[in-house]
Design a protein around this motif. Structure first.
Motif, PDB file in Angstrom:
ATOM      1  N   GLN A  76      45.014  16.620  88.951  1.00 33.34           N
ATOM      2  CA  GLN A  76      46.183  17.313  89.479  1.00 33.34           C
ATOM      3  C   GLN A  76      45.906  18.808  89.558  1.00 33.34           C
ATOM      4  O   GLN A  76      44.937  19.309  88.980  1.00 33.34           O
ATOM      5  CB  GLN A  76      47.404  17.052  88.594  1.00 33.34           C
ATOM      6  CG  GLN A  76      47.244  17.568  87.168  1.00 33.34           C
ATOM      7  CD  GLN A  76      48.399  17.187  86.256  1.00 33.34           C
ATOM      8  OE1 GLN A  76      49.265  16.408  86.616  1.00 33.34           O
ATOM      9  NE2 GLN A  76      48.426  17.755  85.053  1.00 33.34           N
ATOM     10  N   GLU A 106      47.760  15.622  92.840  1.00 30.51           N
ATOM     11  CA  GLU A 106      49.187  15.785  92.578  1.00 30.51           C
ATOM     12  C   GLU A 106      49.450  17.258  92.275  1.00 30.51           C
ATOM     13  O   GLU A 106      48.907  17.806  91.320  1.00 30.51           O
ATOM     14  CB  GLU A 106      49.587  14.934  91.363  1.00 30.51           C
ATOM     15  CG  GLU A 106      51.038  14.968  91.024  1.00 30.51           C
ATOM     16  CD  GLU A 106      51.917  14.182  91.977  1.00 30.51           C
ATOM     17  OE1 GLU A 106      53.111  14.513  92.066  1.00 30.51           O
ATOM     18  OE2 GLU A 106      51.411  13.244  92.635  1.00 30.51           O
ATOM     19  N   ILE A 108      51.679  20.451  90.953  1.00 35.82           N
ATOM     20  CA  ILE A 108      52.817  20.876  90.150  1.00 35.82           C
ATOM     21  C   ILE A 108      52.978  22.364  90.412  1.00 35.82           C
ATOM     22  O   ILE A 108      52.056  23.146  90.169  1.00 35.82           O
ATOM     23  CB  ILE A 108      52.582  20.611  88.650  1.00 35.82           C
ATOM     24  CG1 ILE A 108      52.430  19.104  88.404  1.00 35.82           C
ATOM     25  CG2 ILE A 108      53.713  21.179  87.807  1.00 35.82           C
ATOM     26  CD1 ILE A 108      51.713  18.768  87.137  1.00 35.82           C
ATOM     27  N   THR A 138      57.215  18.588  91.756  1.00 38.19           N
ATOM     28  CA  THR A 138      57.712  19.158  90.512  1.00 38.19           C
ATOM     29  C   THR A 138      57.631  20.671  90.626  1.00 38.19           C
ATOM     30  O   THR A 138      56.582  21.218  90.980  1.00 38.19           O
ATOM     31  CB  THR A 138      56.858  18.683  89.316  1.00 38.19           C
ATOM     32  OG1 THR A 138      56.974  17.267  89.204  1.00 38.19           O
ATOM     33  CG2 THR A 138      57.301  19.334  88.021  1.00 38.19           C
ATOM     34  N   ARG A 152      57.494  22.550  79.154  1.00 34.68           N
ATOM     35  CA  ARG A 152      57.517  21.604  80.271  1.00 34.68           C
ATOM     36  C   ARG A 152      56.152  21.546  80.950  1.00 34.68           C
ATOM     37  O   ARG A 152      55.668  20.472  81.301  1.00 34.68           O
ATOM     38  CB  ARG A 152      58.605  22.020  81.260  1.00 34.68           C
ATOM     39  CG  ARG A 152      58.944  20.922  82.248  1.00 34.68           C
ATOM     40  CD  ARG A 152      60.136  21.247  83.088  1.00 34.68           C
ATOM     41  NE  ARG A 152      60.191  20.344  84.230  1.00 34.68           N
ATOM     42  CZ  ARG A 152      60.640  20.671  85.413  1.00 34.68           C
ATOM     43  NH1 ARG A 152      61.107  21.887  85.649  1.00 34.68           N
ATOM     44  NH2 ARG A 152      60.653  19.796  86.401  1.00 34.68           N
ATOM     45  N   SER A 155      53.725  19.474  78.941  1.00 35.86           N
ATOM     46  CA  SER A 155      53.945  18.028  79.003  1.00 35.86           C
ATOM     47  C   SER A 155      53.212  17.393  80.186  1.00 35.86           C
ATOM     48  O   SER A 155      52.885  16.204  80.146  1.00 35.86           O
ATOM     49  CB  SER A 155      55.447  17.725  79.085  1.00 35.86           C
ATOM     50  OG  SER A 155      55.969  18.093  80.350  1.00 35.86           O
ATOM     51  N   TYR A 156      52.950  18.174  81.227  1.00 35.14           N
ATOM     52  CA  TYR A 156      52.243  17.637  82.396  1.00 35.14           C
ATOM     53  C   TYR A 156      50.716  17.673  82.246  1.00 35.14           C
ATOM     54  O   TYR A 156      49.997  17.084  83.053  1.00 35.14           O
ATOM     55  CB  TYR A 156      52.645  18.413  83.653  1.00 35.14           C
ATOM     56  CG  TYR A 156      54.019  18.053  84.170  1.00 35.14           C
ATOM     57  CD1 TYR A 156      54.225  16.892  84.918  1.00 35.14           C
ATOM     58  CD2 TYR A 156      55.116  18.862  83.889  1.00 35.14           C
ATOM     59  CE1 TYR A 156      55.487  16.556  85.379  1.00 35.14           C
ATOM     60  CE2 TYR A 156      56.387  18.532  84.347  1.00 35.14           C
ATOM     61  CZ  TYR A 156      56.566  17.380  85.088  1.00 35.14           C
ATOM     62  OH  TYR A 156      57.818  17.041  85.532  1.00 35.14           O
ATOM     63  N   LYS A 160      45.189  14.584  81.321  1.00 30.94           N
ATOM     64  CA  LYS A 160      44.830  14.845  82.720  1.00 30.94           C
ATOM     65  C   LYS A 160      43.757  15.930  82.771  1.00 30.94           C
ATOM     66  O   LYS A 160      43.659  16.761  81.875  1.00 30.94           O
ATOM     67  CB  LYS A 160      46.048  15.341  83.515  1.00 30.94           C
ATOM     68  CG  LYS A 160      47.238  14.393  83.514  1.00 30.94           C
ATOM     69  CD  LYS A 160      47.144  13.391  84.622  1.00 30.94           C
ATOM     70  CE  LYS A 160      48.436  12.591  84.749  1.00 30.94           C
ATOM     71  NZ  LYS A 160      48.378  11.639  85.849  1.00 30.94           N
ATOM     72  N   THR A 162      43.135  19.080  84.942  1.00 24.61           N
ATOM     73  CA  THR A 162      43.983  19.894  85.808  1.00 24.61           C
ATOM     74  C   THR A 162      43.231  21.129  86.269  1.00 24.61           C
ATOM     75  O   THR A 162      42.569  21.797  85.469  1.00 24.61           O
ATOM     76  CB  THR A 162      45.247  20.346  85.045  1.00 24.61           C
ATOM     77  OG1 THR A 162      45.909  19.197  84.514  1.00 24.61           O
ATOM     78  CG2 THR A 162      46.197  21.112  85.941  1.00 24.61           C
TER      79      THR A 162
END
Length: 293
Positions: A76, A106, A108, A138, A152, A155-156, A160, A162
């Motif tokens: 992501q 993905e 964010i 998001t 927050r 939490s993503y 992963k 990233t």
């Protein structure tokens, strides 16, 4: 022989993480002959006599890879833009989103420095937030003093890999330092004369952050759509993908064609007019780029 992940590449050495230990390795000559360069994020087989004398023997297949920044196997992208210093730029944000979507990552969206802007600009950004969330993205509005926003974001990141994308000066390294102060990644003040940040990140490196791996990189140093063709651009706009099968003409570019479902949705207010304008701008750029030989 063991299997590990390259977490840093620097000065011809590859630093391979395996079972809690990092091994400094070189690539075998066979990679040069095949014109293959090991990348940060690669899963590799390697052999090491000591922690500083190892060789990479083979590279597993990649699920994706970037040229700038040079990294592979990313899950992501944290697309970081700022509300101020530098000012919020929706065209630039959409450009980053297209580049991320083109790699099937993905995204964010993090809009930083919300505490440094006026109420009017904050209200405008909140309207953009609604547009992006309607698409399915998001969006996190944050300042580095905002514990809720930082929590927050964390939490993503768990489990992963990233990559952080965003123009210089928006606070990518500061964000990582706020999440995990032990990282102590170099940051720099905005260059007042240039109105943009100085490049302080020198190489690609994966850091263990919040239960995942995060790449602090020099960012997307090229924001050109060099590998993207005109018929691929609309695939990078999820709200277009939802309706484009209803266009009258197959291969519709949603520009001058009649009975275009995308243009109809723009007129109805279901697709953001600004996003559509940015799409046309990017389409024109791709159509008019110089051919490469």
């Amino acid at each position: 022989m063991a299997t590990g992940k390259i977490i840093k590449a620097l000065s011809g050495f590859y630093y391979v993480y395996h079972e809690g230990t990092v091994y400094q390795c070189r690539g075998r000559g066979v990679f040069r002959k095949r014109k293959v360069t090991p990348l940060v994020g690669d899963i590799v087989e390697f052999q090491a006599e000591t922690q500083t004398e190892g060789y990479i023997l083979s590279i597993e297949g990649r699920k994706n890879e970037f040229v700038r920044p040079p990294i592979a196997n990313v899950d992501q992208a944290l697309v970081v833009t700022s509300a101020a210093n530098p000012d919020f730029n929706s065209v630039l944000l959409d450009r980053f989103l297209v580049l991320v979507e083109a790699k099937r990552l993905e995204p964010i969206i993090v809009i930083s420095k919300m505490d440094q802007t006026s109420e009017a600009v904050a209200a405008e950004i909140e309207e953009y937030q609604k547009v992006y969330e309607r698409i399915g993205y998001t969006v996190i509005l944050s300042s580095f003093r905002d514990a809720g926003g930082i929590d927050r974001i964390q939490s993503y990141l768990a489990k992963k890999t990233t990559v952080i994308a965003g123009q210089s000066g928006v606070g990518k390294s500061s964000l990582l330092n706020t999440i995990d102060p032990r990282l102590n990644i170099d940051t720099d003040e905005i260059s007042e004369s240039l109105g943009r940040g100085k490049h302080t990140t020198r190489h690609v490196e994966l850091y263990e952050v919040a239960g995942g791996l995060v790449a602090d990189t020099p960012g997307f140093s090229s924001l050109e759509f060099g590998d993207l063709e005109t018929d691929q651009l609309s695939e990078c706009f999820p709200e277009f993908v939802e309706v484009q099968d209803q266009c009258k003409f197959r291969g519709c570019l949603h520009a001058k064609e009649p009975k275009c479902a995308v243009k109809a949705e723009v007129l109805e207010g279901n697709i953001s007019e600004k996003r559509y304008d940015h799409y046309l701008q990017f389409l024109n750029e791709i159509q008019n780029r110089k051919p490469r030989y």
